[in-house]
Design a protein around this motif. Sequence first.
Motif, PDB file in Angstrom:
ATOM      1  N   VAL A 248       0.733  -1.101   0.066  1.00  0.00           N
ATOM      2  CA  VAL A 248       0.060   0.005  -0.077  1.00  0.00           C
ATOM      3  C   VAL A 248       0.860   1.133   0.073  1.00  0.00           C
ATOM      4  N   LEU A 249       2.235   1.163   0.759  1.00  0.00           N
ATOM      5  CA  LEU A 249       2.835   2.391   0.845  1.00  0.00           C
ATOM      6  C   LEU A 249       3.390   2.597  -0.511  1.00  0.00           C
ATOM      7  N   ILE A 250       3.873   1.598  -1.347  1.00  0.00           N
ATOM      8  CA  ILE A 250       4.353   1.885  -2.627  1.00  0.00           C
ATOM      9  C   ILE A 250       3.261   2.189  -3.751  1.00  0.00           C
ATOM     10  N   LEU A 251       2.183   1.546  -3.495  1.00  0.00           N
ATOM     11  CA  LEU A 251       0.964   2.117  -4.535  1.00  0.00           C
ATOM     12  C   LEU A 251       0.886   3.572  -4.197  1.00  0.00           C
ATOM     13  N   PHE A 252       0.587   3.822  -3.000  1.00  0.00           N
ATOM     14  CA  PHE A 252       0.160   5.277  -2.737  1.00  0.00           C
ATOM     15  C   PHE A 252       1.182   6.281  -3.098  1.00  0.00           C
ATOM     16  N   GLY A 253       2.591   5.868  -2.848  1.00  0.00           N
ATOM     17  CA  GLY A 253       3.571   6.657  -3.171  1.00  0.00           C
ATOM     18  C   GLY A 253       3.772   6.960  -4.694  1.00  0.00           C
ATOM     19  N   THR A 254       3.639   5.959  -5.505  1.00  0.00           N
ATOM     20  CA  THR A 254       3.769   6.171  -6.850  1.00  0.00           C
ATOM     21  C   THR A 254       2.543   6.735  -7.540  1.00  0.00           C
ATOM     22  N   SER A 255       1.395   6.574  -7.139  1.00  0.00           N
ATOM     23  CA  SER A 255       0.311   7.215  -7.673  1.00  0.00           C
ATOM     24  C   SER A 255       0.535   8.860  -7.318  1.00  0.00           C
ATOM     25  N   GLY A 256       0.909   9.139  -6.124  1.00  0.00           N
ATOM     26  CA  GLY A 256       1.099  10.092  -5.718  1.00  0.00           C
ATOM     27  C   GLY A 256       2.312  10.965  -6.597  1.00  0.00           C
ATOM     28  N   ILE A 257       3.467  10.353  -6.746  1.00  0.00           N
ATOM     29  CA  ILE A 257       4.374  10.896  -7.595  1.00  0.00           C
ATOM     30  C   ILE A 257       3.827  11.019  -9.021  1.00  0.00           C
ATOM     31  N   MET A 258       3.032  10.395  -9.748  1.00  0.00           N
ATOM     32  CA  MET A 258       2.451  10.148 -10.860  1.00  0.00           C
ATOM     33  C   MET A 258       1.632  11.583 -11.030  1.00  0.00           C
ATOM     34  N   GLY A 259       0.741  11.659  -9.982  1.00  0.00           N
ATOM     35  CA  GLY A 259      -0.489  12.738  -9.904  1.00  0.00           C
ATOM     36  C   GLY A 259       0.626  14.171  -9.802  1.00  0.00           C
ATOM     37  N   ALA A 260       1.562  14.349  -9.106  1.00  0.00           N
ATOM     38  CA  ALA A 260       2.456  15.415  -9.060  1.00  0.00           C
ATOM     39  C   ALA A 260       3.039  15.740 -10.155  1.00  0.00           C
ATOM     40  N   SER A 261       3.533  14.640 -10.798  1.00  0.00           N
ATOM     41  CA  SER A 261       3.969  14.993 -12.343  1.00  0.00           C
ATOM     42  C   SER A 261       2.870  15.526 -13.398  1.00  0.00           C
ATOM     43  N   CYS A 262       1.933  15.205 -13.311  1.00  0.00           N
ATOM     44  CA  CYS A 262       0.867  15.580 -14.016  1.00  0.00           C
ATOM     45  C   CYS A 262       0.488  17.049 -13.761  1.00  0.00           C
ATOM     46  N   LEU A 263       0.469  17.318 -12.562  1.00  0.00           N
ATOM     47  CA  LEU A 263       0.181  18.695 -12.072  1.00  0.00           C
ATOM     48  C   LEU A 263       1.324  19.436 -12.653  1.00  0.00           C
ATOM     49  N   GLY A 264       2.561  19.175 -12.260  1.00  0.00           N
ATOM     50  CA  GLY A 264       3.833  19.668 -12.617  1.00  0.00           C
ATOM     51  C   GLY A 264       3.691  20.149 -14.056  1.00  0.00           C
ATOM     52  N   ALA A 265       3.300  19.388 -15.002  1.00  0.00           N
ATOM     53  CA  ALA A 265       3.163  19.321 -16.415  1.00  0.00           C
ATOM     54  C   ALA A 265       2.147  20.498 -16.780  1.00  0.00           C
ATOM     55  N   ILE A 266       1.097  20.294 -15.963  1.00  0.00           N
ATOM     56  CA  ILE A 266       0.047  21.309 -16.407  1.00  0.00           C
ATOM     57  C   ILE A 266       0.429  22.766 -15.949  1.00  0.00           C
ATOM     58  N   THR A 267       1.324  22.894 -14.752  1.00  0.00           N
ATOM     59  CA  THR A 267       1.865  24.311 -14.422  1.00  0.00           C
ATOM     60  C   THR A 267       2.852  24.481 -15.484  1.00  0.00           C
ATOM     61  N   LYS A 268       3.854  23.570 -16.087  1.00  0.00           N
ATOM     62  CA  LYS A 268       4.570  24.199 -16.705  1.00  0.00           C
ATOM     63  C   LYS A 268       4.254  24.583 -18.160  1.00  0.00           C
ATOM     64  N   ARG A 269       2.982  24.102 -18.627  1.00  0.00           N
ATOM     65  CA  ARG A 269       2.487  24.167 -19.866  1.00  0.00           C
ATOM     66  C   ARG A 269       1.391  25.457 -20.095  1.00  0.00           C
ATOM     67  N   PHE A 270       0.733  25.297 -18.805  1.00  0.00           N
ATOM     68  CA  PHE A 270      -0.531  26.243 -18.953  1.00  0.00           C
ATOM     69  C   PHE A 270      -0.334  27.260 -17.743  1.00  0.00           C
ATOM     70  N   GLY A 271       0.154  27.038 -16.739  1.00  0.00           N
ATOM     71  CA  GLY A 271       0.566  28.048 -15.470  1.00  0.00           C
ATOM     72  C   GLY A 271      -0.162  27.695 -14.254  1.00  0.00           C
ATOM     73  N   ALA A 272       0.183  28.438 -13.381  1.00  0.00           N
ATOM     74  CA  ALA A 272      -0.122  27.972 -11.959  1.00  0.00           C
ATOM     75  C   ALA A 272      -1.725  28.089 -11.692  1.00  0.00           C
ATOM     76  N   LEU A 273      -2.253  29.077 -12.363  1.00  0.00           N
ATOM     77  CA  LEU A 273      -3.805  29.286 -12.284  1.00  0.00           C
ATOM     78  C   LEU A 273      -4.556  28.182 -12.794  1.00  0.00           C
ATOM     79  N   THR A 274      -4.155  27.633 -13.921  1.00  0.00           N
ATOM     80  CA  THR A 274      -4.876  26.382 -14.620  1.00  0.00           C
ATOM     81  C   THR A 274      -4.650  25.249 -13.819  1.00  0.00           C
ATOM     82  N   MET A 275      -3.477  25.101 -13.040  1.00  0.00           N
ATOM     83  CA  MET A 275      -2.983  23.978 -12.241  1.00  0.00           C
ATOM     84  C   MET A 275      -3.970  24.005 -10.940  1.00  0.00           C
ATOM     85  N   ALA A 276      -4.024  25.119 -10.399  1.00  0.00           N
ATOM     86  CA  ALA A 276      -4.757  25.260  -9.202  1.00  0.00           C
ATOM     87  C   ALA A 276      -6.373  25.037  -9.300  1.00  0.00           C
ATOM     88  N   LEU A 277      -6.876  25.500 -10.377  1.00  0.00           N
ATOM     89  CA  LEU A 277      -8.131  25.062 -10.832  1.00  0.00           C
ATOM     90  C   LEU A 277      -8.333  23.672 -10.973  1.00  0.00           C
TER      91      LEU A 277
END
Length: 174
Positions: free
Chosen positions: A81-110
């Motif tokens: 469970v620790l590995i699954l939660f950690g992995t899904s958290g990192i993937m989610g953070a990577s997706c939000l980081g990509a949104i921030t990089k491409r579209f900006g902080a406001l779009t990521m926050a929304l």
Amino acid sequence: MCDGTLNNWSEQMMKSYDLNQDEFHSRLYSVSFVATILAAYLHNELFEGIDLFLLRAGTIPDIEAGNQVDITWTQCRKTVVLILFGTSGIMGASCLGAITKRFGALTMALTSTARKATTLFLSFAAFENQCTLEHFVGVFLFLSGLTMKTFNKKPCKSEISAAQSLHDINTPKS
């Protein structure tokens, strides 16, 4: 307020240092990991935490009560469970980081807020939670903000250049 500051800071750092989202999060998580390990060690909680969490079966209340009957959380199950939660958290953070990089902080926050709102709505549908006036006011404010953002949106540079490229491709050359 802190969340908005962090989102804007993330966007600024990725642009200033030409980092992609995975480099940014890798560096951020490395520093956070070292700081957390150091804090746990200085408070004499590191080895006790590892022992209670990973090396013994059961939950913390089970272990503290000495309950060894009907244990549902084995060491292997907790690790998986620790590995699954950690992995899904990192993937989610990577997706939000990509949104921030491409579209900006406001779009990521929304996007992040919409995801959290969806989770809340699903929890009300799945569980018997009582919906109060504050919930309705919160939903109204959230949807109002999302609607205002949609109508006030100005196209970013990448959208303008993409539209111009499509126009150039579809325009016959004379």
